[in-house]
Write a protein that holds these residues in place. Sequence first.
Motif, mmCIF file in Angstrom:
data_model
loop_
_atom_site.group_PDB
_atom_site.id
_atom_site.type_symbol
_atom_site.label_atom_id
_atom_site.label_comp_id
_atom_site.label_asym_id
_atom_site.label_seq_id
_atom_site.Cartn_x
_atom_site.Cartn_y
_atom_site.Cartn_z
ATOM 1 N N SER A 68 -34.031 69.853 -13.691
ATOM 2 C CA SER A 68 -32.881 69.240 -12.366
ATOM 3 C C SER A 68 -34.254 68.768 -11.339
ATOM 4 O O SER A 68 -33.488 67.757 -10.701
ATOM 5 C CB SER A 68 -32.366 70.713 -12.178
ATOM 6 O OG SER A 68 -33.003 71.719 -11.650
ATOM 7 N N SER A 69 -35.257 69.271 -11.131
ATOM 8 C CA SER A 69 -36.048 68.678 -10.114
ATOM 9 C C SER A 69 -36.179 67.458 -10.574
ATOM 10 O O SER A 69 -36.157 66.505 -9.764
ATOM 11 C CB SER A 69 -37.241 69.444 -10.042
ATOM 12 O OG SER A 69 -37.173 70.877 -9.703
ATOM 13 N N LEU B 200 -47.040 64.494 -7.624
ATOM 14 C CA LEU B 200 -47.973 65.720 -7.884
ATOM 15 C C LEU B 200 -48.321 66.091 -6.208
ATOM 16 O O LEU B 200 -48.453 66.889 -5.801
ATOM 17 C CB LEU B 200 -49.188 65.426 -8.536
ATOM 18 C CG LEU B 200 -49.990 66.418 -8.825
ATOM 19 C CD1 LEU B 200 -49.375 67.660 -9.414
ATOM 20 C CD2 LEU B 200 -51.267 66.052 -9.852
ATOM 21 N N TRP C 75 -48.765 67.881 -16.405
ATOM 22 C CA TRP C 75 -49.861 67.468 -16.125
ATOM 23 C C TRP C 75 -50.682 68.952 -16.097
ATOM 24 O O TRP C 75 -51.940 69.119 -16.266
ATOM 25 C CB TRP C 75 -50.127 66.984 -14.451
ATOM 26 C CG TRP C 75 -51.116 67.372 -13.712
ATOM 27 C CD1 TRP C 75 -52.134 66.409 -13.963
ATOM 28 C CD2 TRP C 75 -51.650 68.390 -12.852
ATOM 29 N NE1 TRP C 75 -53.316 66.919 -13.157
ATOM 30 C CE2 TRP C 75 -52.663 68.012 -12.468
ATOM 31 C CE3 TRP C 75 -50.869 69.354 -12.240
ATOM 32 C CZ2 TRP C 75 -53.536 68.874 -11.387
ATOM 33 C CZ3 TRP C 75 -51.651 70.113 -11.556
ATOM 34 C CH2 TRP C 75 -52.717 69.807 -11.091
ATOM 35 N N GLN C 76 -50.075 70.044 -15.604
ATOM 36 C CA GLN C 76 -50.515 71.313 -15.389
ATOM 37 C C GLN C 76 -50.953 71.788 -16.933
ATOM 38 O O GLN C 76 -52.198 72.339 -16.744
ATOM 39 C CB GLN C 76 -49.605 72.330 -15.009
ATOM 40 C CG GLN C 76 -49.378 72.348 -13.597
ATOM 41 C CD GLN C 76 -48.445 73.394 -12.922
ATOM 42 O OE1 GLN C 76 -47.470 73.818 -13.728
ATOM 43 N NE2 GLN C 76 -48.573 73.694 -11.795
ATOM 44 N N GLU D 30 -55.462 70.893 -18.429
ATOM 45 C CA GLU D 30 -56.603 71.987 -19.160
ATOM 46 C C GLU D 30 -56.668 72.045 -20.727
ATOM 47 O O GLU D 30 -56.832 72.735 -21.386
ATOM 48 C CB GLU D 30 -56.174 73.486 -18.849
ATOM 49 C CG GLU D 30 -56.157 73.710 -17.263
ATOM 50 C CD GLU D 30 -57.723 74.098 -16.824
ATOM 51 O OE1 GLU D 30 -58.460 74.473 -17.767
ATOM 52 O OE2 GLU D 30 -58.199 73.648 -15.787
ATOM 53 N N PHE E 179 -41.128 72.740 -5.918
ATOM 54 C CA PHE E 179 -40.170 71.982 -6.655
ATOM 55 C C PHE E 179 -40.965 71.023 -7.608
ATOM 56 O O PHE E 179 -41.669 69.944 -7.507
ATOM 57 C CB PHE E 179 -39.756 70.852 -5.580
ATOM 58 C CG PHE E 179 -38.572 69.812 -5.830
ATOM 59 C CD1 PHE E 179 -37.345 70.323 -6.015
ATOM 60 C CD2 PHE E 179 -39.078 68.616 -6.318
ATOM 61 C CE1 PHE E 179 -36.344 69.275 -6.039
ATOM 62 C CE2 PHE E 179 -37.957 67.730 -6.794
ATOM 63 C CZ PHE E 179 -36.752 68.217 -6.570
ATOM 64 N N ARG F 21 -44.830 66.545 -3.599
ATOM 65 C CA ARG F 21 -43.485 67.360 -3.852
ATOM 66 C C ARG F 21 -43.393 68.503 -2.847
ATOM 67 O O ARG F 21 -44.320 69.094 -2.412
ATOM 68 C CB ARG F 21 -43.405 67.608 -5.440
ATOM 69 C CG ARG F 21 -44.600 68.890 -5.484
ATOM 70 C CD ARG F 21 -44.674 69.079 -7.021
ATOM 71 N NE ARG F 21 -45.521 69.961 -7.591
ATOM 72 C CZ ARG F 21 -46.730 70.349 -7.553
ATOM 73 N NH1 ARG F 21 -47.461 69.349 -6.913
ATOM 74 N NH2 ARG F 21 -47.272 71.586 -7.889
ATOM 75 N N PHE G 180 -42.966 72.397 -1.724
ATOM 76 C CA PHE G 180 -43.166 73.471 -2.600
ATOM 77 C C PHE G 180 -41.948 74.056 -3.543
ATOM 78 O O PHE G 180 -40.890 74.316 -3.290
ATOM 79 C CB PHE G 180 -43.549 74.747 -1.394
ATOM 80 C CG PHE G 180 -44.782 74.610 -0.889
ATOM 81 C CD1 PHE G 180 -46.063 74.750 -1.351
ATOM 82 C CD2 PHE G 180 -44.622 73.993 0.552
ATOM 83 C CE1 PHE G 180 -47.169 74.441 -0.579
ATOM 84 C CE2 PHE G 180 -45.896 73.720 1.284
ATOM 85 C CZ PHE G 180 -46.988 74.081 0.574
ATOM 86 N N VAL H 140 -44.904 78.849 -13.286
ATOM 87 C CA VAL H 140 -44.543 79.641 -12.217
ATOM 88 C C VAL H 140 -43.152 79.165 -11.307
ATOM 89 O O VAL H 140 -42.521 79.876 -10.745
ATOM 90 C CB VAL H 140 -45.627 79.900 -11.275
ATOM 91 C CG1 VAL H 140 -46.041 78.563 -10.622
ATOM 92 C CG2 VAL H 140 -45.453 81.053 -10.227
#
Lengths: 347, 511
Positions: B303-304, B455, B470-471, B475, B462, B458, B460, B294
């Motif tokens: 880039s982040s 995590l 991790w995301q 899962e 970003f 950071r 918002f 998202v």
Amino acid sequence: MVEKTSPKPLKSRLFLRFFVVGTLAATATACGGGSDDSDDARSVTVYTGRHYGIEPVFEAFTAATGIKVRFTAGSDPELRERLVAEGDNTPADLVMTADAANVELAAAAGLLASVDSAKLTNAIPEELRSKKNEWFALSRRLRVVMYSTERVTEPPTTYAELGDEKWSGKLCLRPSTHPYTQSLVASMILNLGSDTARAVVDSWVANKPLYINSDTDILKAIAAGDCDVALANSYYLARLLAEEPTTPVAISWPEQDGSGAHVNVSTAGVTAAASNPDEAIELLEWLATEGQSTFSDANFEYPADPNVAPAEVLLSFGEFRADLAAVRELGRLNPDAVELLSRAGYE
Amino acid sequence: MVVVAGLVATPVAVIVMSIVDPTPQMWSDLWDTRLPGMITDTVTLLVTVVAGAVIVGTGLAWLVTAYEFPARRLIGWLLVTPLAVPGYVAGFVWLDTLSGPFGPRGARTIWLCAATMILTLYPYVYLFARASFRTQGSDARDAARTLGLGPVRTFFRVAFPLARPALAAGGALVTMEVLTDVGTVRLFNVSTVADGVLRVWFGTGSRDSAAELATTLVVTAVALVAIERGLRRGARYSTRATTRPMVALPLGLGGRAGVLAGTLGVLALAVGIPVVRLVAWSQEARRNGATATVAGGLWHHLSSTLVVATLATVTCIALGTTIALLVRRRGVAGRLISRVSSLGYAMPGPVVAVGAVITLAAFDRTGILPDGSVLVGSLVGLVFALTVRFLAVGLHGVESGLDQTPASTVASARMLGAGPVRIAWSVEIPAARTAILAATALLMIDLMKELPITLLLRPFGFDTLSVWVWQATSESLWTQAATPSLAMIAIGMVAVGSLLAALERGAEMAS
């Protein structure tokens, strides 16, 4: 925000290169990313420990109400610690968790506000919200017995039967580090008493279970023949069947003659320090009403509102009895469950 | 500088202070249940991984500096690249791969966990050992060989002892990584003390109990480093500044084949197989349309990651160099500042993250900052927290370089009337440049892989590559984790490449 650290001007072109590239990129991100929040737009900020499939849900909410959702995903306990530390300064208006124990801990720490809303109390059954309405369940996740349809003809019908000797070396479980395991054992302490619950967990451990820290991989282990019976959340099977419709794994609903299958919940609560409480309540109400299907179906969970039909694939799992009565007690009993699991030598 | 060290130490102090008000009940419960197992697992894992990393890292470094064989420079570069593979990525790839031959039960053992960790951590030792072997030059080796020592004994009697400060630096990094790892061990069902910290904290909701356990980790780590330093006390490792650079010796056909098989074998295990599997998974993810989160697509995450890693690296190097120089001048006070400001590296990431949140949030509540701005969740706050965790990497890297600055050169400069700043600028920093560059690359790689602090802190919207991984992995969506994992490995390779290019230039200039 761009941090302009002034490093010691080391004589190295490499540093200079890193620094220039970094600063440029930081500027680009700051300008391109977050600066389009115009002041008059309504918005709500969410900390969410349930992050799978949440984006389309928020998009649907924004489309329906015009309220923008800003969120950060993380693990339930760490987000709670952040909330505690931030106190009144927290940007979070709404907290969402993937488990009942963590949200109850947040409520007990005074981080959540009591919400008085007829919309919410009408939609969400009493057992699925906290006594003071600080949090509301939005969907139900059932932790059930899974078995191989190829090798098992008489699957266990209670959690205790997984401790039967015939499953020795054929049982897959999730480690006790995971809240799903802890909450299940918390419900067993409530329903069976500490001593019996301990005896059940002992019998599981005696079966030398294969511990796998992923429900998906547990189901795949059943399919691959590495175990015959296991515990997993219902939606993982739905997800797997959506990918591989022929997966030879099925649900055996446990405790149907007793307390019912263990229910855990996805929840949400408005923070006590919310700066946008109205928007937070609006999001919460939307999730509990118009957004119930969108929210639940995104992850094949059962809606918290019993009047909302679950996703189609869930209908094939059949009717079942669910242990709603335990949900509110899971947080309180969580430390006892952790202690019991440790003493039983559950990995 | 005292203020800076104090600031950096505060988040650790917040955690360590828990020891003032101990919870004996937690300790007796733990002792009855999981603590003995945690200690056994931690010690077993630590000894195995450190020994393995030192053997593999030093052995490979000696091969590529002392001997001539085909594609030596390329292989010398590639051998650093496993560092670019985050431990948790290597962990899930190898767990899946090993579950084939060993079965899911046989794959989840402490030995395979250790093997996975050795493969991702040996480059810490390799990098320092290689730099050290190069600066040692050929003189000592050639003298040893003239006196009749064979290649193996030359290595053990001369090269290895001279490289000890560098090996200690590399070994210390490996020790810290093993003691604080909470990603890889959990995949393999290994219950270390660091894992226990999270068990206690998340299981009971008691931050204080968890903090007490975390404090024992810090104490252990500090003790291990102190013991190693104590054993080295009084020894000098620098040689004359005019030494000739290492000249590689030619090898026979058998020797060349053996060296190639060894180095390429390690590479295949550490990088080849994981990359091949990740590429296959990322193609599967692309077929399923799972190519973005998202927050954005690959470019956003890339880039982040670069922004955060660069800012934190620059901060850690600047502070690390300053503190390292102070240590040489201020004696006890300097050493104290150095030790205190590197404590964050001895703590598991999630614990530092919470310590930093508490510190930053307390600062936010003072209201000193301009209206409406807060440090928690800002880029400044994130860089601060990362500095707390990783300052030690910059500091120890620079220190190991300064240790090899010939004391006579510094003394000469002082006799000629140069002040401390001038000496630092004109003598010490140039002499330690290679080590500073090595530390820079290590930091870039470490910071880009970092997960728990990023995590939690950071800004918002970003999201870094590690957050994306991790995301997906939380899962069990391994295929979706493949693309960001590959991107991280690619960044790591570029960092390793520019580092080694700079090192080559440095070596040429020295000769």
